[in-house]
Scaffold this motif. Structure first.
Motif, PDB file in Angstrom:
ATOM      1  N   SER A 198       0.845  -1.195   0.000  1.00 20.42           N
ATOM      2  CA  SER A 198       0.000   0.000   0.000  1.00 20.42           C
ATOM      3  C   SER A 198       0.874   1.236   0.000  1.00 20.42           C
ATOM      4  N   VAL A 199       0.586   2.145  -0.908  1.00 17.38           N
ATOM      5  CA  VAL A 199       1.332   3.395  -0.996  1.00 17.38           C
ATOM      6  C   VAL A 199       0.366   4.537  -1.246  1.00 17.38           C
ATOM      7  N   GLN A 200       0.851   5.747  -1.012  1.00 17.82           N
ATOM      8  CA  GLN A 200       0.059   6.922  -1.356  1.00 17.82           C
ATOM      9  C   GLN A 200       0.304   7.290  -2.812  1.00 17.82           C
ATOM     10  N   ALA A 201      -0.624   8.033  -3.374  1.00 20.66           N
ATOM     11  CA  ALA A 201      -0.489   8.492  -4.751  1.00 20.66           C
ATOM     12  C   ALA A 201       0.851   9.213  -4.924  1.00 20.66           C
ATOM     13  N   GLY A 202       1.514   8.912  -6.033  1.00 21.99           N
ATOM     14  CA  GLY A 202       2.829   9.481  -6.291  1.00 21.99           C
ATOM     15  C   GLY A 202       3.970   8.609  -5.824  1.00 21.99           C
ATOM     16  N   ASN A 220       6.324   3.693 -10.715  1.00 22.02           N
ATOM     17  CA  ASN A 220       6.541   5.038 -10.184  1.00 22.02           C
ATOM     18  C   ASN A 220       5.311   5.906 -10.430  1.00 22.02           C
ATOM     19  N   SER A 221       5.237   7.027  -9.693  1.00 26.57           N
ATOM     20  CA  SER A 221       4.126   7.972  -9.857  1.00 26.57           C
ATOM     21  C   SER A 221       2.784   7.250  -9.844  1.00 26.57           C
ATOM     22  N   ASP A 243      -4.369   2.726 -10.320  1.00 28.76           N
ATOM     23  CA  ASP A 243      -3.468   1.579 -10.475  1.00 28.76           C
ATOM     24  C   ASP A 243      -3.764   0.481  -9.456  1.00 28.76           C
ATOM     25  N   THR A 244      -4.650   0.747  -8.521  1.00 28.50           N
ATOM     26  CA  THR A 244      -4.998  -0.232  -7.499  1.00 28.50           C
ATOM     27  C   THR A 244      -5.600  -1.481  -8.139  1.00 28.50           C
ATOM     28  N   ALA A 245      -4.991  -2.623  -7.856  1.00 26.31           N
ATOM     29  CA  ALA A 245      -5.432  -3.894  -8.448  1.00 26.31           C
ATOM     30  C   ALA A 245      -4.570  -5.026  -7.908  1.00 26.31           C
ATOM     31  N   MET A 246      -4.985  -6.243  -8.220  1.00 21.37           N
ATOM     32  CA  MET A 246      -4.119  -7.404  -8.028  1.00 21.37           C
ATOM     33  C   MET A 246      -3.282  -7.521  -9.293  1.00 21.37           C
ATOM     34  N   GLY A 261       1.106 -16.365 -12.144  1.00 18.36           N
ATOM     35  CA  GLY A 261       1.488 -16.354 -10.750  1.00 18.36           C
ATOM     36  C   GLY A 261       0.243 -16.233  -9.881  1.00 18.36           C
ATOM     37  N   GLN A 262       0.445 -16.209  -8.573  1.00 19.45           N
ATOM     38  CA  GLN A 262      -0.681 -16.170  -7.640  1.00 19.45           C
ATOM     39  C   GLN A 262      -1.224 -14.749  -7.441  1.00 19.45           C
ATOM     40  N   GLY A 263      -0.461 -13.764  -7.854  1.00 20.31           N
ATOM     41  CA  GLY A 263      -0.891 -12.372  -7.737  1.00 20.31           C
ATOM     42  C   GLY A 263      -0.338 -11.692  -6.504  1.00 20.31           C
ATOM     43  N   THR A 264      -0.155 -10.379  -6.615  1.00 18.66           N
ATOM     44  CA  THR A 264       0.274  -9.563  -5.487  1.00 18.66           C
ATOM     45  C   THR A 264      -0.538  -8.269  -5.524  1.00 18.66           C
ATOM     46  N   GLN A 265      -1.046  -7.860  -4.371  1.00 16.56           N
ATOM     47  CA  GLN A 265      -1.967  -6.722  -4.303  1.00 16.56           C
ATOM     48  C   GLN A 265      -1.204  -5.404  -4.256  1.00 16.56           C
ATOM     49  N   VAL A 266      -1.642  -4.465  -5.076  1.00 17.11           N
ATOM     50  CA  VAL A 266      -1.133  -3.091  -5.057  1.00 17.11           C
ATOM     51  C   VAL A 266      -2.310  -2.176  -4.743  1.00 17.11           C
ATOM     52  N   THR A 267      -2.157  -1.373  -3.702  1.00 13.14           N
ATOM     53  CA  THR A 267      -3.206  -0.442  -3.302  1.00 13.14           C
ATOM     54  C   THR A 267      -2.616   0.957  -3.228  1.00 13.14           C
ATOM     55  N   VAL A 268      -3.222   1.887  -3.967  1.00 11.21           N
ATOM     56  CA  VAL A 268      -2.737   3.263  -4.004  1.00 11.21           C
ATOM     57  C   VAL A 268      -3.838   4.168  -3.459  1.00 11.21           C
ATOM     58  N   SER A 269      -3.524   4.893  -2.411  1.00 13.21           N
ATOM     59  CA  SER A 269      -4.504   5.777  -1.791  1.00 13.21           C
ATOM     60  C   SER A 269      -4.262   7.220  -2.212  1.00 13.21           C
ATOM     61  N   SER A 270      -5.332   7.980  -2.265  1.00 17.32           N
ATOM     62  CA  SER A 270      -5.225   9.384  -2.700  1.00 17.32           C
ATOM     63  C   SER A 270      -4.950  10.307  -1.531  1.00 17.32           C
TER      64      SER A 270
END
Length: 124
Positions: free
Chosen positions: A11-15, A84-85, A90-93, A115-124
């Protein structure tokens, strides 16, 4: 058949930035192309980036050009996706994929191994 194991989501913030890794094992010599796909809740799985193993040529969907970079380390049998950025959309598996013979690694039907997938979560 090729076995694929992803890591690096989070999980990351936007940018912000993340780097996804995908370690491949098995007979990787039979793979013409590899790629990264993603799937958000309620949406179809879509191609994000791909690389052809012989030439090293890379291709990206328009919405990620200039922000995401696909690369490989042949010695480590590892595929990467530098992100990056990042944006909330972009939030998805994210899934690592190996294409079947003749595949261009663009459509789901052209993928032989996932693959089994890895979750990416981007918060605003």
């Amino acid at each position: 058949q090729v076995q694929l194991v992803e890591s690096g989501g989070g999980s990351v913030q936007a940018g912000g930035s993340l780097r996804l890794s995908c370690v491949a094992s098995g007979d990787t010599t039979i793979t013409r192309c590899m790629g990264w796909f993603r799937q958000a809740p309620g949406k179809e799985r879509e191609w994000v980036a791909r690389i052809f193993m012989a030439s090293g040529n890379t291709y990206y969907r328009d919405s990620v050009k200039g922000r995401l970079t696909i690369s490989r380390d042949n010695a480590k049998n590892t595929l990467y996706l530098q992100m990056n950025s990042l944006k909330p959309e972009d939030t998805a598996m994210y899934y690592c994929a190996a294409g079947n013979a003749g595949s261009a690694c663009i459509t789901v039907v052209g993928i032989r191994d996932w693959g089994q997938g890895t979750q990416v979560t981007v918060s605003s």
